[in-house]
Design a protein around this motif. Structure first.
Motif, PDB file in Angstrom:
ATOM      1  N   GLU A 140      -9.224  -2.082   5.715  1.00 14.31           N
ATOM      2  CA  GLU A 140      -9.865  -0.965   5.009  1.00 14.31           C
ATOM      3  C   GLU A 140     -10.548  -0.004   5.988  1.00 14.31           C
ATOM      4  N   GLU A 194      -3.344  -1.591  -1.448  1.00 10.14           N
ATOM      5  CA  GLU A 194      -3.394  -1.962  -2.873  1.00 10.14           C
ATOM      6  C   GLU A 194      -3.568  -3.471  -3.045  1.00 10.14           C
ATOM      7  N   LEU A 197      -7.437   1.900   7.481  1.00 15.25           N
ATOM      8  CA  LEU A 197      -6.667   2.719   6.536  1.00 15.25           C
ATOM      9  C   LEU A 197      -7.479   2.900   5.257  1.00 15.25           C
ATOM     10  N   LEU A 215       2.357   5.794   4.466  1.00 14.86           N
ATOM     11  CA  LEU A 215       1.636   6.783   5.283  1.00 14.86           C
ATOM     12  C   LEU A 215       2.576   7.304   6.368  1.00 14.86           C
ATOM     13  N   VAL A 274       3.557   1.424   5.748  1.00 14.78           N
ATOM     14  CA  VAL A 274       2.317   0.996   5.078  1.00 14.78           C
ATOM     15  C   VAL A 274       1.220   0.879   6.130  1.00 14.78           C
ATOM     16  N   MET A 275       1.520   0.182   7.199  1.00 14.25           N
ATOM     17  CA  MET A 275       0.697   0.199   8.425  1.00 14.25           C
ATOM     18  C   MET A 275       1.539  -0.372   9.542  1.00 14.25           C
ATOM     19  N   ARG A 291     -11.607   3.862  -3.506  1.00 12.30           N
ATOM     20  CA  ARG A 291     -10.537   3.893  -2.535  1.00 12.30           C
ATOM     21  C   ARG A 291     -11.081   3.995  -1.115  1.00 12.30           C
ATOM     22  N   CYS A 292     -12.412   4.126  -0.976  1.00 13.44           N
ATOM     23  CA  CYS A 292     -12.963   4.235   0.383  1.00 13.44           C
ATOM     24  C   CYS A 292     -13.890   3.065   0.669  1.00 13.44           C
ATOM     25  N   SER A 309      -6.042   2.972   1.326  1.00  9.38           N
ATOM     26  CA  SER A 309      -4.578   2.900   1.270  1.00  9.38           C
ATOM     27  C   SER A 309      -4.049   1.559   0.744  1.00  9.38           C
ATOM     28  N   GLY A 367       0.815  -1.216   0.000  1.00  7.36           N
ATOM     29  CA  GLY A 367       0.000   0.000   0.000  1.00  7.36           C
ATOM     30  C   GLY A 367       0.840   1.252   0.000  1.00  7.36           C
ATOM     31  N   ASN A 368       0.150   2.359   0.062  1.00  5.89           N
ATOM     32  CA  ASN A 368       0.820   3.655   0.094  1.00  5.89           C
ATOM     33  C   ASN A 368       1.592   3.817   1.392  1.00  5.89           C
TER      34      ASN A 368
END
Ligand SMILES: Nc1nc2c(c(=O)[nH]1)N=C([C@H](O)[C@H](O)COP(=O)(O)OP(=O)(O)OP(=O)(O)O)CN2
Length: 170
Positions: A135, A143, A138, A48, A53-54, A169-170, A141, A45-46
């Protein structure tokens, strides 16, 4: 620049022991047997704040919370077309298949919403719940999510979710 990040929780960190049996037909099934299952997960993922990523710890907790109810249970496939599951009073589950039947204490059973308790469908079950948890934590975020369930060190099955072009994306 083409680059990305994936974080992973290794299979040594997430383990559970459970009994199961595969059903092959209206009167054909494996013997009940157990495995020390382990689970590996990876999230792409992105990046952050603060540059991750997390949080590994949050991801680990999410996976642990999903598999903990499976630990030391008899895993039964609630969607199998041939296996009949019924409660005998409040305390026993009876599973019947053709001329066979098994009885287990209900508190020792976990009914999974799958047609067979394979490593593939366990990975999909865990992955589906984990996807929702990530989800919610995050939004937009993640992918890609990969969940691999190991029955033994050399036998495993992997489920993968990849966000599609245009998917919200949400
Ligand atoms: N693709 C899959 N193949 C198999 C699965 C599965 O979930 N996905 N599951 C099984 C059996 O349920 C199970 O793994 C059989 O275990 P076991 O009889 O214990 O066989 P092992 O080789 O793991 O162990 P030994 O006791 O050493 O024989 C089969 N295939």
């Amino acid at each position: 620049m083409g680059e990305g990040f994936e974080i992973r929780i290794g299979r040594e960190a997430v383990q559970f022991s459970a009994a199961h049996f595969l059903v092959f037909g209206p009167d054909s099934a494996e013997a009940v047997h157990g495995h020390d299952f382990s689970v590996e997960v990876a999230v792409t993922g992105n990046l952050l704040d603060p540059g991750w990523v997390m949080d590994f710890l949050v991801l680990h907790r999410f996976v642990q919370e999903i598999v903990e109810p499976l630990d030391h249970k008899v895993l039964l496939p609630a969607k199998n077309p041939w296996l009949r599951l019924e409660m005998l009073g409040d305390e026993l589950v009876r599973a019947s298949l053709g001329k066979w039947s098994w009885q287990f204490p209900a508190v020792h059973c976990f009914l999974l919403p799958v047609c067979n308790v394979t490593a593939e469908l366990l990975a999909q079950y865990i992955g589906g719940i984990l996807k929702g948890r990530i989800e919610a934590e995050l939004p937009g975020s993640m992918e890609r999510l990969r969940v691999e369930v190991f029955e033994t060190p050399h036998y495993s099955a992997r489920w993968t979710y990849v966000r599609q072009e245009g998917e919200s994306r949400c």
